[in-house]
Enzyme design. Structure first.
Site, PDB file in Angstrom:
ATOM      1  CG  PHE A  28      -2.619  15.462   1.088  1.00 55.13           C
ATOM      2  CD1 PHE A  28      -3.622  14.546   1.385  1.00 55.13           C
ATOM      3  CD2 PHE A  28      -2.176  15.558  -0.222  1.00 55.13           C
ATOM      4  CE1 PHE A  28      -4.186  13.747   0.394  1.00 55.13           C
ATOM      5  CE2 PHE A  28      -2.720  14.751  -1.221  1.00 55.13           C
ATOM      6  CZ  PHE A  28      -3.730  13.860  -0.902  1.00 55.13           C
TER       7      PHE A  28
ATOM      8  CG  ASP B  44      -5.327   9.177   6.450  1.00 51.77           C
ATOM      9  OD1 ASP B  44      -4.967   9.480   7.594  1.00 51.77           O
ATOM     10  OD2 ASP B  44      -5.978   9.964   5.722  1.00 51.77           O
TER      11      ASP B  44
ATOM     12  CD  GLU C 187      -3.081   0.876   0.325  1.00 53.01           C
ATOM     13  OE1 GLU C 187      -2.502   1.588  -0.529  1.00 53.01           O
ATOM     14  OE2 GLU C 187      -4.260   1.043   0.634  1.00 53.01           O
ATOM     15  CG  ASP C 188      -0.930   4.859  -1.529  1.00 55.19           C
ATOM     16  OD1 ASP C 188      -1.662   4.209  -0.758  1.00 55.19           O
ATOM     17  OD2 ASP C 188      -1.383   5.739  -2.290  1.00 55.19           O
TER      18      ASP C 188
ATOM     19  NE  ARG D 186      -1.907   8.741  -9.751  1.00 50.31           N
ATOM     20  CZ  ARG D 186      -2.553   8.332  -8.670  1.00 50.31           C
ATOM     21  NH1 ARG D 186      -1.889   7.826  -7.650  1.00 50.31           N
ATOM     22  NH2 ARG D 186      -3.863   8.405  -8.578  1.00 50.31           N
TER      23      ARG D 186
END
Ligand code: IMP
Ligand code: MG
Length: 170
Positions: A146, A98, A94-95, A159
């Protein structure tokens, strides 16, 4: 939008090598590596090259309705795996974790498919907004704010950047 460099490509590369070594040491051959699109595409590509045991690679794509900087909690599958996970040792890549909603959904999905074991490797672990109790077996960095770059987007931008930045006022 204003952005500040927070993790450089060389720091990322060093950490990815460490994660790859740790994963190689603790996993069995024919690990099924499952990258979560789109955010984890760069991380997954680097990570598999840092793993020294035989593996297979697949991707899964999920979408979450809602605003760009916050997942809504409503997850749906938008691109399924090709590999059968039944009985396999799966490494989910996963990136960002959160709230944890996306990860819980993915873990449920893989377990429902009969995965023999599921371990989680996340590039970024954010804790402040966590709503679900999840275990991250391999974590790249712990960081709030963020973030964009290295596969991470804000409204499909950024990206392609090699480093990770924090977006101001996202
Ligand atoms: P969760 O379901 O709240 O844990 O959200 C996880 C998903 O939200 C990640 O897979 C990302 O796609 C997205 N996300 C959360 N934080 C960020 C961020 O800082 N930058 C880019 N995407 C993020
Ligand atoms: Mg995203």
């Amino acid at each position: 939008m204003e952005k500040e460099l927070v993790i450089s490509s060389s720091e990322i590369a060093r950490r990815v090598r460490e994660l790859g070594r740790e994963i190689s040491k603790r996993s069995r051959d024919r690990l099924l590596v499952v990258g979560v699109l789109k955010g984890a595409f760069v991380f997954t590509a680097d990570l598999v090259r840092a793993i020294s045991i035989p593996l297979e690679l697949d991707f899964i794509r999920v979408a979450s309705y809602g605003a760009d900087s916050c997942s809504s909690g409503e997850i749906r599958l938008s691109g399924d795996l090709q590999a059968a996970v039944a009985g396999r040792d799966v490494l989910l890549v996963e990136d960002i974790v959160d709230t944890g909603t996306t990860l819980v959904w993915l873990l449920d999905y893989l377990r429902a498919g009969g995965a023999g074991s599921v371990t989680v490797c996340a590039l970024i672990d954010k804790r402040q907004r966590r709503r679900e109790e999840v275990i991250i077996d391999y974590c790249g960095f712990r960081r709030e704010g963020f973030l964009v770059g290295y596969g991470l987007d804000y409204g499909e931008r950024y990206r392609e950047l090699p480093d990770i930045y924090e977006l101001k006022s996202a």
